[in-house]
Design an enzyme around this catalytic site. Structure first.
Site, PDB file in Angstrom:
ATOM      1  CE  LYS A  65      -3.981  -2.189   2.303  1.00 47.04           C
ATOM      2  NZ  LYS A  65      -4.954  -2.045   3.428  1.00 47.04           N
ATOM      3  CE1 TYR A  89      -9.480  -3.192   0.434  1.00 52.42           C
ATOM      4  CE2 TYR A  89      -8.558  -1.207  -0.548  1.00 52.42           C
ATOM      5  CZ  TYR A  89      -8.407  -2.360   0.223  1.00 52.42           C
ATOM      6  OH  TYR A  89      -7.184  -2.654   0.784  1.00 52.42           O
ATOM      7  NE  ARG A 127      -2.436  -5.439   7.234  1.00 49.68           N
ATOM      8  CZ  ARG A 127      -3.619  -5.957   6.934  1.00 49.68           C
ATOM      9  NH1 ARG A 127      -4.174  -6.887   7.708  1.00 49.68           N
ATOM     10  NH2 ARG A 127      -4.255  -5.548   5.861  1.00 49.68           N
ATOM     11  CG  ASN A 129      -3.635  -2.102   6.926  1.00 48.51           C
ATOM     12  OD1 ASN A 129      -3.475  -1.829   5.729  1.00 48.51           O
ATOM     13  ND2 ASN A 129      -4.687  -2.765   7.362  1.00 48.51           N
ATOM     14  CG  HIS A 173      -5.405  -6.288  -0.190  1.00 50.66           C
ATOM     15  ND1 HIS A 173      -6.616  -6.225   0.446  1.00 50.66           N
ATOM     16  CD2 HIS A 173      -5.510  -7.267  -1.134  1.00 50.66           C
ATOM     17  CE1 HIS A 173      -7.440  -7.125  -0.100  1.00 50.66           C
ATOM     18  NE2 HIS A 173      -6.790  -7.756  -1.066  1.00 50.66           N
ATOM     19  CD  GLU A 195      -8.922  -9.183  -3.195  1.00 53.84           C
ATOM     20  OE1 GLU A 195      -9.703  -8.789  -2.308  1.00 53.84           O
ATOM     21  OE2 GLU A 195      -7.798  -9.667  -2.956  1.00 53.84           O
TER      22      GLU A 195
END
Ligand code: ADP
Ligand code: MG
Length: 136
Positions: A10, A50, A103, A113, A116, A127
């Site tokens: 991320k 999402y 994380r 965080n 994913h 996905e």
């Protein structure tokens, strides 16, 4: 059984320059990248990805955050890849993530965080197809 899962490094983790560390963790755990790209998601891209969370109170913040900087998207392949990656990631809230997880090491907040990971076979299929239609 060999499985595939979708992982995203991320924006917070990309900004912290820990792409290499995170990919090292995947490879050391036997999660082998079979597709990988660095992209800047639009807000619409993040909303589509999402969409299962569209009713959650944090949806707008989450999708704004996911579009705030570049991300690295990977398909990881290996034995029990989905569960293995979830173990490697740790709990959603980095403060609650076990020591040694990605994380715990790199997450900044419950939203930012670091990573994913798909949570089931059906979500992994959706996905992976979302980012890599050629792998569907
Ligand atoms: P996970 O990524 O561990 O599977 P979820 O699927 O529940 O967690 O949530 C998706 C993402 O939404 C999380 O990784 C996190 O970035 C964000 N998120 C989850 N819960 C919250 C929350 N309470 N406040 C802000 N962001 C959240
Ligand atoms: Mg999830």
């Amino acid at each position: 059984m060999s499985e595939r899962t979708l992982a995203i490094i991320k924006p917070d983790a990309v900004a912290k320059h820990v792409i290499g560390d995170i990919i090292q963790r995947y490879e050391s755990a036997g999660l082998h990248p079979i597709a990988l790209k660095m992209v800047r998601l639009s807000k619409k891209d993040a909303e589509g990805f999402y969409s299962v969370h569209s009713e959650r109170p944090f949806f707008n913040d989450l999708t704004t955050y996911m579009a705030s900087g570049s991300v690295v998207v990977l398909v990881l392949e290996g034995k029990n890849a989905i569960a293995k990656n979830r173990d490697l990631m740790g709990a959603t809230d980095p403060k609650k993530a076990k020591a040694g997880t990605i994380r715990a090491a790199h997450g900044a907040s419950i939203e930012a965080n670091a990573v994913h990971g798909s949570d089931a076979i059906e979500t992994a299929n959706f996905e992976i197809g979302y980012f890599f239609p050629e792998f569907k």
